[in-house]
Motif scaffolding. Structure first.
Motif, PDB file in Angstrom:
ATOM      1  N   ARG A 156       0.825  -1.208   0.000  1.00  0.00           N
ATOM      2  CA  ARG A 156       0.000   0.000   0.000  1.00  0.00           C
ATOM      3  C   ARG A 156       0.861   1.260   0.000  1.00  0.00           C
ATOM      4  NH1 ARG A 156      -2.924   1.107   5.495  1.00  0.00           N
ATOM      5  NH2 ARG A 156      -0.819   1.825   5.947  1.00  0.00           N
ATOM      6  N   ASP A 157       1.844   1.306   0.885  1.00  0.00           N
ATOM      7  CA  ASP A 157       2.605   2.541   1.070  1.00  0.00           C
ATOM      8  C   ASP A 157       3.639   2.773  -0.029  1.00  0.00           C
ATOM      9  OD1 ASP A 157       1.097   2.938   3.285  1.00  0.00           O
ATOM     10  OD2 ASP A 157       2.676   2.548   4.756  1.00  0.00           O
TER      11      ASP A 157
ATOM     12  N   CYS B  44       1.641  -2.933  -6.819  1.00  0.00           N
ATOM     13  CA  CYS B  44       0.564  -3.921  -6.931  1.00  0.00           C
ATOM     14  C   CYS B  44       1.167  -5.318  -6.928  1.00  0.00           C
ATOM     15  CB  CYS B  44      -0.234  -3.694  -8.217  1.00  0.00           C
ATOM     16  SG  CYS B  44      -1.582  -4.895  -8.441  1.00  0.00           S
ATOM     17  N   PRO B  45       0.732  -6.173  -6.028  1.00  0.00           N
ATOM     18  CA  PRO B  45       1.244  -7.546  -6.031  1.00  0.00           C
ATOM     19  C   PRO B  45       0.653  -8.345  -7.193  1.00  0.00           C
ATOM     20  CG  PRO B  45      -0.527  -7.357  -4.445  1.00  0.00           C
ATOM     21  CD  PRO B  45      -0.298  -5.965  -4.974  1.00  0.00           C
ATOM     22  N   THR B  46       1.278  -9.451  -7.516  1.00  0.00           N
ATOM     23  CA  THR B  46       0.655 -10.378  -8.451  1.00  0.00           C
ATOM     24  C   THR B  46      -0.482 -11.097  -7.720  1.00  0.00           C
ATOM     25  OG1 THR B  46       2.072 -12.246  -7.860  1.00  0.00           O
ATOM     26  CG2 THR B  46       2.881 -10.732  -9.567  1.00  0.00           C
ATOM     27  N   GLU B  47      -1.326 -11.753  -8.476  1.00  0.00           N
ATOM     28  CA  GLU B  47      -2.424 -12.480  -7.853  1.00  0.00           C
ATOM     29  C   GLU B  47      -1.885 -13.594  -6.944  1.00  0.00           C
ATOM     30  OE1 GLU B  47      -6.325 -14.794  -9.529  1.00  0.00           O
ATOM     31  OE2 GLU B  47      -5.792 -12.879 -10.471  1.00  0.00           O
ATOM     32  N   ASP B  48      -0.815 -14.255  -7.393  1.00  0.00           N
ATOM     33  CA  ASP B  48      -0.210 -15.313  -6.580  1.00  0.00           C
ATOM     34  C   ASP B  48       0.362 -14.747  -5.284  1.00  0.00           C
ATOM     35  OD1 ASP B  48      -0.862 -17.284  -8.374  1.00  0.00           O
ATOM     36  OD2 ASP B  48       1.095 -17.286  -9.371  1.00  0.00           O
ATOM     37  N   GLU B  49       0.995 -13.573  -5.356  1.00  0.00           N
ATOM     38  CA  GLU B  49       1.537 -12.944  -4.151  1.00  0.00           C
ATOM     39  C   GLU B  49       0.417 -12.588  -3.184  1.00  0.00           C
ATOM     40  OE1 GLU B  49       5.610 -10.637  -5.533  1.00  0.00           O
ATOM     41  OE2 GLU B  49       3.676  -9.708  -5.965  1.00  0.00           O
TER      42      GLU B  49
ATOM     43  N   VAL C  11      -6.487  -5.815  -7.377  1.00  0.00           N
ATOM     44  CA  VAL C  11      -5.315  -6.449  -7.993  1.00  0.00           C
ATOM     45  C   VAL C  11      -5.656  -6.955  -9.388  1.00  0.00           C
ATOM     46  CG1 VAL C  11      -3.752  -8.436  -7.861  1.00  0.00           C
ATOM     47  CG2 VAL C  11      -4.202  -7.074  -5.811  1.00  0.00           C
ATOM     48  N   HIS C  12      -6.813  -7.614  -9.515  1.00  0.00           N
ATOM     49  CA  HIS C  12      -7.209  -8.100 -10.842  1.00  0.00           C
ATOM     50  C   HIS C  12      -7.385  -6.947 -11.816  1.00  0.00           C
ATOM     51  CE1 HIS C  12     -10.151  -9.177 -13.999  1.00  0.00           C
ATOM     52  NE2 HIS C  12      -9.460 -10.302 -14.024  1.00  0.00           N
ATOM     53  N   GLY C  13      -8.043  -5.880 -11.372  1.00  0.00           N
ATOM     54  CA  GLY C  13      -8.289  -4.747 -12.259  1.00  0.00           C
ATOM     55  C   GLY C  13      -7.010  -4.086 -12.748  1.00  0.00           C
ATOM     56  N   ILE C  14      -6.032  -3.959 -11.873  1.00  0.00           N
ATOM     57  CA  ILE C  14      -4.760  -3.336 -12.258  1.00  0.00           C
ATOM     58  C   ILE C  14      -3.994  -4.231 -13.222  1.00  0.00           C
ATOM     59  CG2 ILE C  14      -2.499  -2.615 -11.390  1.00  0.00           C
ATOM     60  CD1 ILE C  14      -3.941  -1.706  -8.825  1.00  0.00           C
ATOM     61  N   LEU C  15      -3.947  -5.540 -12.906  1.00  0.00           N
ATOM     62  CA  LEU C  15      -3.170  -6.458 -13.728  1.00  0.00           C
ATOM     63  C   LEU C  15      -3.844  -6.750 -15.063  1.00  0.00           C
ATOM     64  CD1 LEU C  15      -1.967  -9.032 -11.036  1.00  0.00           C
ATOM     65  CD2 LEU C  15      -0.754  -7.043 -11.938  1.00  0.00           C
ATOM     66  N   ASP C  16      -5.169  -6.616 -15.118  1.00  0.00           N
ATOM     67  CA  ASP C  16      -5.885  -6.881 -16.363  1.00  0.00           C
ATOM     68  C   ASP C  16      -5.539  -5.855 -17.432  1.00  0.00           C
ATOM     69  OD1 ASP C  16      -8.180  -8.448 -17.706  1.00  0.00           O
ATOM     70  OD2 ASP C  16      -8.816  -6.356 -17.955  1.00  0.00           O
ATOM     71  N   GLN C  17      -5.385  -4.598 -17.025  1.00  0.00           N
ATOM     72  CA  GLN C  17      -5.009  -3.541 -17.968  1.00  0.00           C
ATOM     73  C   GLN C  17      -3.901  -2.687 -17.332  1.00  0.00           C
ATOM     74  OE1 GLN C  17      -8.029  -1.373 -20.034  1.00  0.00           O
ATOM     75  NE2 GLN C  17      -9.445  -3.109 -20.130  1.00  0.00           N
TER      76      GLN C  17
ATOM     77  N   ILE D 212      -6.856   3.017 -11.433  1.00  0.00           N
ATOM     78  CA  ILE D 212      -6.986   2.458 -10.088  1.00  0.00           C
ATOM     79  C   ILE D 212      -5.796   2.861  -9.216  1.00  0.00           C
ATOM     80  CG2 ILE D 212      -7.210   0.342  -8.738  1.00  0.00           C
ATOM     81  CD1 ILE D 212      -9.656   1.045 -10.359  1.00  0.00           C
ATOM     82  N   ILE D 213      -4.609   2.841  -9.783  1.00  0.00           N
ATOM     83  CA  ILE D 213      -3.418   3.268  -9.034  1.00  0.00           C
ATOM     84  C   ILE D 213      -3.566   4.720  -8.597  1.00  0.00           C
ATOM     85  CG2 ILE D 213      -0.965   3.820  -9.242  1.00  0.00           C
ATOM     86  CD1 ILE D 213      -1.332   0.925  -8.808  1.00  0.00           C
ATOM     87  N   ASP D 214      -4.060   5.571  -9.478  1.00  0.00           N
ATOM     88  CA  ASP D 214      -4.247   6.983  -9.141  1.00  0.00           C
ATOM     89  C   ASP D 214      -5.260   7.145  -8.012  1.00  0.00           C
ATOM     90  OD1 ASP D 214      -2.434   7.757 -11.040  1.00  0.00           O
ATOM     91  OD2 ASP D 214      -3.930   8.220 -12.582  1.00  0.00           O
TER      92      ASP D 214
END
Length: 338
Positions: free
Chosen positions: A175-176, A180-185, A260-266, A272-274
């Motif tokens: 967070r800080d 963004c972690p991977t889904e596995d992480e 996490v899914h939303g960030i990694l999908d695109q 989302i990061i913003d």
């Protein structure tokens, strides 16, 4: 003119050698624990306690030890919530103002730390008896088993009770640092943290179960299912809005499962990061992020599909282990319709 009481310090060193009784009173302890009693007076769903009772249908832990386990897990869980709310700057917990907004951060931290201490005191009654060989120092040889058993704390039991607090550091680091972690992480973090406190298996199987039964990975699977469901409900449930605030995970900048899914999908889209970086308190940006996750990346559909797969496997494992009406009823209650 010096006060007459100054003479009491003439032999102060001698007075320190004299035995003294503690001045700590129940009234003082009650004041110290006010942030804790504040949050526990408004009970939650007691899901962890229900899981303990459910697993005990299989394990048949003695009632006295089971009662201690339930108390200790409750102490750690609720003290952890006090700290979590401070770390996340939360506003609501169980539908009321969080404790540190009422009592202040220093008092709330002190209360949580003291409750951790009380939990470890409770652990002392769970120390299993183990026999150790007594050594005859004069003969320099092993003289056999001692008649009086030696009690030692089970280190794995203590480790598992607090491991969820340790692994929360990983979530906070993501967070800080806005990584963004991977889904596995993410799944591994949940497995090592949330599931450790929910999978009371580890608190039972080291000398407390009378059946000797092993529950495979069922508790861990349910723990992961529960956390992913919690992430989904935080962004989609009106009930969660009432108890924790609207999409509070976005205000906390949390990399939850749908996020996490939303960030990694695109990954090329920084929306989302913003939003996470801004930690929005007002609903406008939150609604925009939720719409993006719903309509663009289909992250809520994906999360629901994952939940249904995990639920199906959890039910199958429950049946394989002989059935469990408490767990089945809990899974019924946790089920999320599409």
């Amino acid at each position: 003119m010096m006060h007459a009481n100054i003479e009491r310090y003439d032999s102060f060193l001698s007075s320190l050698r004299a035995p003294s009784s503690s001045t700590w009173t129940e009234a003082q302890e009650s004041v110290l624990l006010e942030p804790y009693t504040y949050i526990t007076a408004n009970t939650g769903k007691k899901t962890t306690e229900k899981l303990v009772q459910a697993f005990n249908l299989w394990l048949n832990v003695p009632k006295d030890k089971l009662a201690v386990i339930i108390r200790v897990v409750g102490l750690f869980h609720n003290a952890g919530l006090l700290v979590d709310d401070i770390e996340d700057d939360s506003q609501l917990r169980r539908g009321i103002t969080v404790a540190h907004k009422v009592y202040g951060i220093p008092r709330t931290i002190n209360a949580a730390n003291y409750v951790y201490f009380l939990a470890y005191q409770e652990l002392s009654s769970l120390r299993p008896k183990v026999q150790r060989r007594a050594c005859d120092s004069s003969a320099g040889s092993d003289s056999g088993l001692r008649d009086d058993s030696f009690t030692a704390e089970n280190p794995d039991f203590s480790k598992r009770l607090i491991s969820d607090r340790d692994l929360d550091l990983v979530d906070i680091l993501w967070r800080d640092t806005l990584r963004c972690p991977t889904e596995d992480e993410y799944v591994q973090m949940v497995k090592d943290s949330r599931s450790s406190s929910l999978s009371i298996r580890n608190h039972f199987e080291h000398g407390y179960s009378e059946t000797g039964m092993t529950m495979s990975l069922c508790p861990i699977l349910i723990g992961i299912y529960y956390q992913i469901r919690d992430d989904y409900m935080n962004l989609q449930s009106d009930e969660y809005t009432g108890t924790k605030g609207f999409a509070e995970d976005l205000s906390e900048g949390k990399f939850s499962f749908p996020v996490v899914h939303g960030i990694l999908d695109q990954p090329e889209n920084q929306l989302i990061i913003d939003v996470l970086q801004k930690r929005p308190e007002t609903p406008t940006l939150k609604h925009r992020a939720i719409e993006y996750l719903r309509d663009t990346t289909k992250s809520f559909d994906y999360t629901l599909a994952v939940l249904h797969k995990l639920e199906q496997q959890a039910r199958g494992e429950v049946e394989r282990l002989g059935g469990n009406p408490i767990l089945s009823a809990l899974l019924d209650k946790l089920h999320v319709d599409a």
